[in-house]
Design a protein around this motif. Structure first.
Motif, PDB file in Angstrom:
ATOM      1  N   VAL B   7       3.398   8.627   0.319  1.00  0.00           N
ATOM      2  CA  VAL B   7       3.467   7.255  -0.197  1.00  0.00           C
ATOM      3  C   VAL B   7       4.916   6.921  -0.536  1.00  0.00           C
ATOM      4  CG1 VAL B   7       2.728   5.706  -2.054  1.00  0.00           C
ATOM      5  CG2 VAL B   7       1.119   7.360  -1.088  1.00  0.00           C
ATOM      6  N   LYS B   9       7.413   3.565  -1.519  1.00  0.00           N
ATOM      7  CA  LYS B   9       7.530   2.147  -1.850  1.00  0.00           C
ATOM      8  C   LYS B   9       8.993   1.845  -2.154  1.00  0.00           C
ATOM      9  CE  LYS B   9       6.660  -2.045  -3.104  1.00  0.00           C
ATOM     10  NZ  LYS B   9       6.255  -3.061  -2.115  1.00  0.00           N
ATOM     11  N   CYS B  46       0.203   1.520  -5.943  1.00  0.00           N
ATOM     12  CA  CYS B  46      -0.084   1.896  -4.550  1.00  0.00           C
ATOM     13  C   CYS B  46      -1.517   2.412  -4.440  1.00  0.00           C
ATOM     14  CB  CYS B  46       0.892   2.969  -4.063  1.00  0.00           C
ATOM     15  SG  CYS B  46       2.588   2.393  -3.941  1.00  0.00           S
ATOM     16  N   PHE B  53       3.021  -0.575   0.797  1.00  0.00           N
ATOM     17  CA  PHE B  53       3.788   0.667   0.795  1.00  0.00           C
ATOM     18  C   PHE B  53       3.641   1.360   2.143  1.00  0.00           C
ATOM     19  CE2 PHE B  53       0.131   3.487   0.560  1.00  0.00           C
ATOM     20  CZ  PHE B  53      -0.850   2.667   0.005  1.00  0.00           C
TER      21      PHE B  53
END
Lengths: 293, 293
Positions: B7, B9, B46, B53
């Motif tokens: 993940v 972002k 997220c 993201f």
């Protein structure tokens, strides 16, 4: 996870598809919030008081009876509507998403099982209902005054005035909502809303006049430029709807009547509808594609 | 149950979360630990699918980016502070969220009862204490009995009694087998509620560990929070690590594990290195609820 939880998850997957139910729930809350907000009450009272004032002033001349009395009043109301209603709708729309974002309530709302499209549409529907209620209240008061002073109201024409005004409010609300989506702060959105209002109410008339003189615009060009402005489209739609001639608007009105005839009301209504559909669709798309809150 | 894969972002050039990955089995409880700006809140957003993201997060196999609404129907979210209109009343607010989650008013009442807020339906949100507001947020999160609860520093704005109230409610949910992800800056809270700790530093997952590994077994040592003068927390942390202390930064000072009869040792180490200590606080032991003493 236990079997019970798995069942619960499957049930959730099925039941959370209800688009309409989410929009309705969000709209109900927006409607209630709008009706209890101070600015909304203030606008409603202001609109009602001004419609009474305009009705009294319009009917203060002699010999106004029935529909003719209403016609005089509606001419006065037209100008009032063009000033107040766009302002009311633009500010209502501009404050909504940006305001929630600023207060931090938007994150919480989006963390619920709702899509961004549902949030935008729910807010729009709720505010639209609240705006229409507010306007109908003002018109009801005005109708009562006309009926009392002039002895009757042209129901069809008055209904048309209300419908066209509501359509204008919905268009301006969509523009306000779009401004709210693209602005990070509520005061920026409201500032942009005021700017749009100023342009629509004042600058477009003056700009059109100046453009006509400066560039020697042809009458069809002036008409085309005029109906781009939803307020002008609204004005013409009301006048045409009351079976009055657009000749009152000068050569441009005469040109419109002669060139488009019976298609003119549809054309004007289409402009207002497009001013609703395009900003609202754009707002939905932009909000859905936004990378952050 | 929850799988986060790489993940990432970014906000412009700033990477708020940088390739964070973790997996969480049903019934597990994961604490996100790190200083302010470490990326805890962004990672939570997220997981909720409310911000765009790179990478993927799935809740029970449902991708939060593609099917956010369905994924969020399996999550109950508790923010740092309940963000809702202060003028609203408890009952109608809860019913609004019940509408969004398609649960009956009976289920809403049960949820309110489960957090000990039954009988407060008529109260306005502004009249609730911080602890009551957070318990209401928990009631909203539990409305549809979701298998996952996500909490963003749920007790950070609460006083000792408020923390105790919320911690009790969360412990009850943990006992029911809910899967939890929560950000916290209180070691006592993490030790009481988490089975795993994700230590985050500058958006990255620095360690995937357990509370015991991070702060010891929870036997004799206790955790002391040290606030130092100026912005020298990193320096102070390094000094304490070199002196053999277990230290972690959480944006609210340095959390240092100290042994029962050597509580002054970290202060002494800092004093020798000319680092000025502004304040200290002993955080309550993990096997107890409530505040720091």
């Amino acid at each position: 996870m236990s079997m019970l939880s798995s069942v619960s998850i499957k049930t959730n997957r099925r039941s959370y598809s209800g688009f309409g139910a989410s929009v309705a729930a969000l709209a109900r809350r927006e409607f209630r919030d709008a009706l209890s907000s101070r600015w909304f009450i203030l606008f409603t009272i202001a609109f009602a008081v001004l419609t009474i004032g305009v009705s009294f002033v319009s009917l203060s001349g002699v010999g106004s009876h029935g529909f003719s009395g209403f016609s005089k009043t509606s001419a006065g109301l037209l100008n009032l509507i063009m000033l107040i209603v766009p302002l009311m709708a633009l500010i209502a729309g501009a404050g909504t998403i940006a305001g929630e974002r600023e207060r931090g309530t938007l994150v919480y709302l989006l963390s619920q099982p709702v899509s961004r499209t549902e949030v935008v549409l729910g807010k729009y529907v709720g505010l639209a209902c609240a705006l229409c209620c507010s306007l109908c209240l003002g018109f009801a008061v005005s109708a009562a005054v006309i009926a009392w002073r002039a002895g009757g109201v042209g129901v069809a024409a008055f209904s048309l005035l209300i419908a066209t005004t509501c359509a204008l409010a919905l268009a301006m609300l969509a523009v306000g909502l779009l401004l709210s989506i693209i602005s990070r702060r509520a005061n920026v959105a409201v500032g942009l809303g005021l700017f749009v209002w100023l342009v629509a109410v004042f600058a477009s008339d003056l700009g059109l006049m100046a453009g006509t003189v400066l560039f020697r615009l042809r009458v069809q060009d002036v008409f085309a430029l005029a109906i781009v402005n939803p307020l002008q489209a609204f004005k013409m739609a009301v006048i045409v709807g009351m079976n009055a001639s657009l000749d009152v608007l000068g050569p441009v009105g005469a040109y419109a009547t002669q060139s488009f005839g019976s298609a003119l009301p549809w054309m004007l209504w289409s402009v207002i509808v497009l001013w609703t559909v395009i900003p609202l669709s754009l707002g939905v798309v932009l909000f859905a594609r936004k990378g952050s809150i | 149950m929850i799988a986060a894969t790489r993940v990432t972002k970014t906000y412009g050039r700033f990477r708020a979360v940088d390739g964070a990955s973790f997996e969480l089995s049903p019934g597990e409880s994961l604490a996100l630990w790190g200083s302010n700006g470490a990326g805890k809140t962004t990672l939570i957003r997220c997981v909720l699918g409310i911000t765009r993201f790179r990478g993927s997060v799935t809740i029970n196999g449902v991708d939060v980016s593609r099917r956010g609404k369905i994924a969020r129907s399996m999550i109950g979210y508790v923010p740092q502070e309940l963000a809702f209109h202060d003028d609203a009343r408890v009952g109608p607010s809860l019913m609004f969220f019940a509408g969004l989650r398609r649960v009956s008013s009976r289920a809403a009442s049960r949820s309110l009862e489960s957090v000990g807020l039954a009988g407060n339906e008529r109260k306005r949100l502004r009249d609730l204490s911080g602890g009551m507001k957070q318990r209401l947020a928990l009631a909203v999160a539990l409305l549809s009995d979701p298998p996952v609860i996500v909490l963003d520093e749920p007790t950070s704005n609460l006083d000792a009694s408020g923390r105790s109230e919320v911690a009790d409610s969360l412990r009850a949910q943990r006992a029911l087998g809910k899967t939890m992800i929560f950000a916290s800056h209180r070691p006592d809270e993490v030790r009481a509620l988490a089975s795993r700790v994700l230590v985050m530093e500058r958006g990255r997952v620095a360690r995937d560990t357990t509370p015991e590994e991070l702060w010891g077994s929870g036997g004799d040592p206790s955790v002391m929070r040290i606030m130092v003068e100026g912005a020298g927390e990193q320096v102070a942390a390094e000094i304490l690590r070199r002196a053999g202390h277990k230290v972690s930064l959480n944006g609210h000072g340095l959390c240092v594990t100290v042994e029962e009869h050597r509580k002054a040792a970290p202060i002494e180490s800092l004093f020798r290195a000319d680092v000025r200590v502004r304040d200290i606080e002993f955080l309550e032991r993990t096997d107890h609820s409530g505040a720091g003493s």
